[in-house]
Design an enzyme around this catalytic site. Structure first.
Site, PDB file in Angstrom:
ATOM      1  N   GLY A 132       0.811  -1.227   0.000  1.00 57.14           N
ATOM      2  CA  GLY A 132       0.000   0.000   0.000  1.00 57.14           C
ATOM      3  C   GLY A 132       0.838   1.268   0.000  1.00 57.14           C
ATOM      4  O   GLY A 132       2.067   1.232  -0.135  1.00 57.14           O
ATOM      5  N   TYR A 147     -14.297   2.354  11.573  1.00 60.60           N
ATOM      6  CA  TYR A 147     -12.828   2.323  11.464  1.00 60.60           C
ATOM      7  C   TYR A 147     -12.204   2.792  12.775  1.00 60.60           C
ATOM      8  O   TYR A 147     -11.240   2.176  13.274  1.00 60.60           O
ATOM      9  CB  TYR A 147     -12.443   3.250  10.314  1.00 60.60           C
ATOM     10  CG  TYR A 147     -10.986   3.513  10.089  1.00 60.60           C
ATOM     11  CD1 TYR A 147     -10.373   4.661  10.585  1.00 60.60           C
ATOM     12  CD2 TYR A 147     -10.208   2.636   9.319  1.00 60.60           C
ATOM     13  CE1 TYR A 147      -9.033   4.928  10.354  1.00 60.60           C
ATOM     14  CE2 TYR A 147      -8.858   2.913   9.073  1.00 60.60           C
ATOM     15  CZ  TYR A 147      -8.294   4.059   9.587  1.00 60.60           C
ATOM     16  OH  TYR A 147      -6.963   4.329   9.343  1.00 60.60           O
ATOM     17  N   PRO A 149      -0.427   8.102  12.708  1.00 59.49           N
ATOM     18  CA  PRO A 149      -0.147   9.071  11.637  1.00 59.49           C
ATOM     19  C   PRO A 149      -1.338   9.994  11.405  1.00 59.49           C
ATOM     20  O   PRO A 149      -2.491   9.596  11.648  1.00 59.49           O
ATOM     21  CB  PRO A 149       0.089   8.190  10.401  1.00 59.49           C
ATOM     22  CG  PRO A 149       0.208   6.794  10.904  1.00 59.49           C
ATOM     23  CD  PRO A 149      -0.565   6.743  12.187  1.00 59.49           C
ATOM     24  N   ASN A 151      -3.108  12.495   8.258  1.00 51.42           N
ATOM     25  CA  ASN A 151      -3.415  12.137   6.864  1.00 51.42           C
ATOM     26  C   ASN A 151      -2.130  11.954   6.058  1.00 51.42           C
ATOM     27  O   ASN A 151      -1.309  12.848   5.993  1.00 51.42           O
ATOM     28  CB  ASN A 151      -4.260  13.243   6.222  1.00 51.42           C
ATOM     29  CG  ASN A 151      -5.655  13.268   6.802  1.00 51.42           C
ATOM     30  OD1 ASN A 151      -5.819  13.302   8.022  1.00 51.42           O
ATOM     31  ND2 ASN A 151      -6.651  13.232   5.937  1.00 51.42           N
ATOM     32  N   ASP A 163     -18.340  17.822   4.567  1.00 54.76           N
ATOM     33  CA  ASP A 163     -17.021  18.317   4.987  1.00 54.76           C
ATOM     34  C   ASP A 163     -16.319  17.322   5.903  1.00 54.76           C
ATOM     35  O   ASP A 163     -15.136  17.408   6.159  1.00 54.76           O
ATOM     36  CB  ASP A 163     -17.170  19.645   5.758  1.00 54.76           C
ATOM     37  CG  ASP A 163     -17.140  20.863   4.836  1.00 54.76           C
ATOM     38  OD1 ASP A 163     -17.655  21.924   5.245  1.00 54.76           O
ATOM     39  OD2 ASP A 163     -16.585  20.761   3.722  1.00 54.76           O
TER      40      ASP A 163
HETATM   41  P1  NAP Z   1      -3.558   1.245   1.502  1.00 53.10           P
HETATM   42  O1  NAP Z   1      -2.712   2.006   0.533  1.00 53.10           O
HETATM   43  O2  NAP Z   1      -5.020   1.115   1.278  1.00 53.10           O
HETATM   44  O3  NAP Z   1      -2.919  -0.225   1.689  1.00 53.10           O
HETATM   45  C1  NAP Z   1      -3.605  -1.148   2.480  1.00 53.10           C
HETATM   46  C2  NAP Z   1      -2.712  -2.367   2.591  1.00 53.10           C
HETATM   47  O4  NAP Z   1      -3.363  -3.344   3.399  1.00 53.10           O
HETATM   48  C3  NAP Z   1      -2.427  -3.004   1.219  1.00 53.10           C
HETATM   49  O5  NAP Z   1      -1.120  -3.521   1.220  1.00 53.10           O
HETATM   50  C4  NAP Z   1      -3.458  -4.125   1.177  1.00 53.10           C
HETATM   51  O6  NAP Z   1      -3.071  -5.224   0.354  1.00 53.10           O
HETATM   52  C5  NAP Z   1      -3.460  -4.543   2.636  1.00 53.10           C
HETATM   53  N1  NAP Z   1      -4.699  -5.247   2.984  1.00 53.10           N
HETATM   54  C6  NAP Z   1      -5.961  -4.761   2.986  1.00 53.10           C
HETATM   55  N2  NAP Z   1      -6.825  -5.722   3.349  1.00 53.10           N
HETATM   56  C7  NAP Z   1      -6.091  -6.856   3.568  1.00 53.10           C
HETATM   57  C8  NAP Z   1      -6.399  -8.182   3.949  1.00 53.10           C
HETATM   58  N3  NAP Z   1      -7.663  -8.570   4.194  1.00 53.10           N
HETATM   59  N4  NAP Z   1      -5.391  -9.080   4.072  1.00 53.10           N
HETATM   60  C9  NAP Z   1      -4.114  -8.704   3.830  1.00 53.10           C
HETATM   61  N5  NAP Z   1      -3.736  -7.457   3.478  1.00 53.10           N
HETATM   62  C10 NAP Z   1      -4.734  -6.547   3.341  1.00 53.10           C
HETATM   63  O7  NAP Z   1      -3.405   1.843   2.969  1.00 53.10           O
HETATM   64  P2  NAP Z   1      -2.315   2.866   3.575  1.00 53.10           P
HETATM   65  O8  NAP Z   1      -2.788   4.260   3.316  1.00 53.10           O
HETATM   66  O9  NAP Z   1      -0.951   2.426   3.139  1.00 53.10           O
HETATM   67  O10 NAP Z   1      -2.484   2.592   5.149  1.00 53.10           O
HETATM   68  C11 NAP Z   1      -1.548   1.796   5.826  1.00 53.10           C
HETATM   69  C12 NAP Z   1      -1.872   1.920   7.305  1.00 53.10           C
HETATM   70  O11 NAP Z   1      -1.789   3.294   7.691  1.00 53.10           O
HETATM   71  C13 NAP Z   1      -3.284   1.464   7.645  1.00 53.10           C
HETATM   72  O12 NAP Z   1      -3.267   0.729   8.857  1.00 53.10           O
HETATM   73  C14 NAP Z   1      -4.050   2.771   7.816  1.00 53.10           C
HETATM   74  O13 NAP Z   1      -5.130   2.610   8.725  1.00 53.10           O
HETATM   75  C15 NAP Z   1      -2.981   3.662   8.375  1.00 53.10           C
HETATM   76  N6  NAP Z   1      -3.226   5.108   8.152  1.00 53.10           N
HETATM   77  C16 NAP Z   1      -3.372   5.593   6.875  1.00 53.10           C
HETATM   78  C17 NAP Z   1      -3.601   6.972   6.691  1.00 53.10           C
HETATM   79  C18 NAP Z   1      -3.764   7.573   5.317  1.00 53.10           C
HETATM   80  O14 NAP Z   1      -4.071   8.779   5.230  1.00 53.10           O
HETATM   81  N7  NAP Z   1      -3.562   6.821   4.236  1.00 53.10           N
HETATM   82  C19 NAP Z   1      -3.680   7.829   7.797  1.00 53.10           C
HETATM   83  C20 NAP Z   1      -3.498   7.288   9.081  1.00 53.10           C
HETATM   84  C21 NAP Z   1      -3.277   5.923   9.251  1.00 53.10           C
HETATM   85  P3  NAP Z   1      -3.409  -5.198  -1.244  1.00 53.10           P
HETATM   86  O15 NAP Z   1      -2.432  -4.240  -1.862  1.00 53.10           O
HETATM   87  O16 NAP Z   1      -3.210  -6.621  -1.683  1.00 53.10           O
HETATM   88  O17 NAP Z   1      -4.847  -4.729  -1.363  1.00 53.10           O
HETATM   89  O1  GFB Z   2      -8.872  12.524   3.064  1.00 55.84           O
HETATM   90  P1  GFB Z   2     -10.325  12.657   3.351  1.00 55.84           P
HETATM   91  O2  GFB Z   2     -11.283  11.949   2.437  1.00 55.84           O
HETATM   92  O3  GFB Z   2     -10.651  12.118   4.790  1.00 55.84           O
HETATM   93  O4  GFB Z   2     -10.652  14.228   3.369  1.00 55.84           O
HETATM   94  P2  GFB Z   2     -10.685  12.808   6.228  1.00 55.84           P
HETATM   95  C1  GFB Z   2     -11.989  14.637   3.367  1.00 55.84           C
HETATM   96  C2  GFB Z   2     -12.055  16.167   3.367  1.00 55.84           C
HETATM   97  O5  GFB Z   2     -11.583  16.662   2.091  1.00 55.84           O
HETATM   98  C3  GFB Z   2     -13.499  16.591   3.490  1.00 55.84           C
HETATM   99  C4  GFB Z   2     -12.705  17.272   1.387  1.00 55.84           C
HETATM  100  O6  GFB Z   2     -13.528  17.870   4.063  1.00 55.84           O
HETATM  101  C5  GFB Z   2     -13.927  16.645   2.037  1.00 55.84           C
HETATM  102  O7  GFB Z   2     -15.062  17.490   1.839  1.00 55.84           O
HETATM  103  N1  GFB Z   2     -12.564  16.951  -0.039  1.00 55.84           N
HETATM  104  C6  GFB Z   2     -12.573  17.880  -1.033  1.00 55.84           C
HETATM  105  C7  GFB Z   2     -12.376  15.740  -0.580  1.00 55.84           C
HETATM  106  N2  GFB Z   2     -12.418  17.293  -2.233  1.00 55.84           N
HETATM  107  C8  GFB Z   2     -12.285  15.950  -1.962  1.00 55.84           C
HETATM  108  C9  GFB Z   2     -12.060  14.820  -2.794  1.00 55.84           C
HETATM  109  O8  GFB Z   2     -11.949  14.911  -4.041  1.00 55.84           O
HETATM  110  N3  GFB Z   2     -11.933  13.604  -2.185  1.00 55.84           N
HETATM  111  C10 GFB Z   2     -12.042  13.462  -0.827  1.00 55.84           C
HETATM  112  N4  GFB Z   2     -11.894  12.241  -0.277  1.00 55.84           N
HETATM  113  N5  GFB Z   2     -12.265  14.521   0.018  1.00 55.84           N
HETATM  114  C11 GFB Z   2     -10.381  10.308   6.874  1.00 55.84           C
HETATM  115  C12 GFB Z   2     -11.052   9.227   7.685  1.00 55.84           C
HETATM  116  O9  GFB Z   2     -10.998  11.548   7.166  1.00 55.84           O
HETATM  117  O10 GFB Z   2      -9.019  10.433   7.253  1.00 55.84           O
HETATM  118  C13 GFB Z   2     -10.372   7.912   7.452  1.00 55.84           C
HETATM  119  O11 GFB Z   2     -12.431   9.135   7.303  1.00 55.84           O
HETATM  120  C14 GFB Z   2      -8.852   8.018   7.508  1.00 55.84           C
HETATM  121  O12 GFB Z   2     -10.840   7.008   8.436  1.00 55.84           O
HETATM  122  C15 GFB Z   2      -8.298   9.287   6.888  1.00 55.84           C
HETATM  123  O13 GFB Z   2      -8.388   7.898   8.805  1.00 55.84           O
HETATM  124  C16 GFB Z   2      -6.850   9.504   7.263  1.00 55.84           C
HETATM  125  O14 GFB Z   2      -9.352  13.370   6.559  1.00 55.84           O
HETATM  126  O15 GFB Z   2     -11.854  13.707   6.320  1.00 55.84           O
END
Ligand code: NAP
Ligand code: GFB
Length: 316
Positions: free
Chosen positions: A11, A138, A165, A167, A272
């Site tokens: 991921g 979640y 972490p 976003n 939002d």
């Molecule tokens: P991601 O790009 O969606 O990647 C998710 C990963 O988990 C992929 O490698 C996926 O494998 C694997 N996965 C999902 N379901 C699975 C299953 N049932 N069995 C085995 N592997 C599985 O997510 P990410 O953004 O890298 O997030 C990584 C971690 O950071 C997560 O724990 C997330 O909650 C945390 N996190 C993310 C953000 C953010 O903004 N992205 C913010 C805070 C915390 P495949 O590639 O095979 O699908």
């Molecule tokens: O990254 P995001 O989807 O998640 O951001 P959160 C949502 C914010 O961005 C909202 C605005 O205020 C949306 O209205 N936004 C504007 C958009 N344009 C867009 C667009 O094109 N796509 C998206 N997605 N949003 C998530 C949590 O909250 O944060 C998850 O729901 C996760 O669980 C993630 O932890 C890190 O930051 O709002």
């Protein structure tokens, strides 16, 4: 001899850790790194999880695997976010314990904190009230990792911990417009509407505020947590409060980085989500006062360049 198993290695965060370990000499002498995707094991399945841990018997685990998505995917699927993530987390932590893994670093998120709270949010506030209703499934599933870490320490002395972490964005993100996060969504939309000469539609009012961390910066911090951080209590990994930007400001940076020339419009019929979730990185700064984050605009530019260069194979 450290044998590190990275769940969710395919991921956004996993690929960033792969880059640091493989391209930036992040790995040290005598270390072995294994990066899993869901093809190696479906971690919602207890037997599959046990088998992959038996096969590798890792000394350390970075546990990233999760069902992940942006605001709009969470709003549609709170039940699946709860069930899949509770199964994955319980299977991974128990399989690690049974395989004798000495350290697991799991992942929470700054979006799981109480919705009604004082600011800035810090690590002590995780369980002080219900999370925002948009992603309660979640959020509660993630909070259980902290509960389980405390139980594995109390009963078995396991030093299993977690990072929180804010976003995350970067290369190899999920650029799917409906299900992904805001920055990859805006980058993808701007890329497409630029070609069609149509406006870029930003969802919501643009006023919510977010702290964004570049995936490659997070990867470096993950390696530090794996090797040096010994608390069971979680640690927030985020840029400072002063680096928080509005969604509008973030959209303007995307427009600048892609040299988007069209109109930008705001669709206020879309949610939002949380207006703010300002987190303090004081605990991180205590440990790593000199850590340098990549400047936001540079990180967005690198992400845009990666997306344009890898459009055909990017997740979208
Ligand atoms: P991601 O790009 O969606 O990647 C998710 C990963 O988990 C992929 O490698 C996926 O494998 C694997 N996965 C999902 N379901 C699975 C299953 N049932 N069995 C085995 N592997 C599985 O997510 P990410 O953004 O890298 O997030 C990584 C971690 O950071 C997560 O724990 C997330 O909650 C945390 N996190 C993310 C953000 C953010 O903004 N992205 C913010 C805070 C915390 P495949 O590639 O095979 O699908
Ligand atoms: O990254 P995001 O989807 O998640 O951001 P959160 C949502 C914010 O961005 C909202 C605005 O205020 C949306 O209205 N936004 C504007 C958009 N344009 C867009 C667009 O094109 N796509 C998206 N997605 N949003 C998530 C949590 O909250 O944060 C998850 O729901 C996760 O669980 C993630 O932890 C890190 O930051 O709002």
């Amino acid at each position: 001899m450290m044998k590190v198993l990275v769940t969710g290695g395919s991921g956004l965060v996993g690929k960033a850790i792969q880059h640091v370990v493989r391209e930036e000499e992040g790995a040290r002498e005598g270390e072995e790194w294994i990066f899993l995707s869901s093809k190696d094991a479906d971690l919602t399945n207890k037997e599959d999880t046990r088998a992959v841990f038996e096969r590798h018997r890792p000394t350390h685990v970075i546990h990233l695997a999760a069902m992940v998505g942006g605001l709009f995917k969470n709003m549609k699927s709170n039940l699946e976010f709860w069930r899949n993530n509770v199964y994955i987390n319980d299977n991974v932590l128990q399989a690690a314990h049974e395989a004798g893994t000495v350290k697991v670093v799991s992942c929470l998120s700054t979006c799981i904190f109480p919705d009604k709270t004082t600011y800035p949010i810090d690590e002590t506030m995780i369980h002080n009230g219900p999370p925002h209703e948009s992603n309660f499934g979640y959020s509660y599933a993630k909070r259980m990792i902290d509960v389980q870490n405390k139980a594995y320490f109390q009963q078995h002395g396991r030093r299993y911990t977690a990072v929180i972490p804010t976003n995350v964005f970067g290369p190899d993100d999920n650029f799917n417009i409906e299900d992904g996060h805001v920055l990859p969504g805006l980058i993808h939309k701007a890329y497409l509407t630029q070609k069609e000469g149509k406006p870029l539609t930003v969802w919501g009012s643009g006023t919510p505020r977010r702290q964004f961390i570049y995936s490659l910066d997070l990867a470096h911090l993950f390696l530090w947590v794996l090797r040096e951080y010994s608390e069971v209590d979680p640690i927030i990994l985020s840029v400072g409060e002063e680096d928080e930007v509005s969604i509008k400001e973030a959209a303007e940076v995307v427009v600048e980085c892609l040299a988007f020339k069209g109109e930008v419009v705001y669709d206020t019929s879309k949610s939002d989500g949380q207006l703010k979730k300002t987190a303090s990185n004081a605990k991180l700064r205590k440990y790593r006062p000199d850590f340098k984050f990549t400047p936001f605009k540079q990180a967005v530019k690198e992400t845009c360049d990666w997306f344009v260069a890898n459009y055909d194979t990017a997740r979208k």
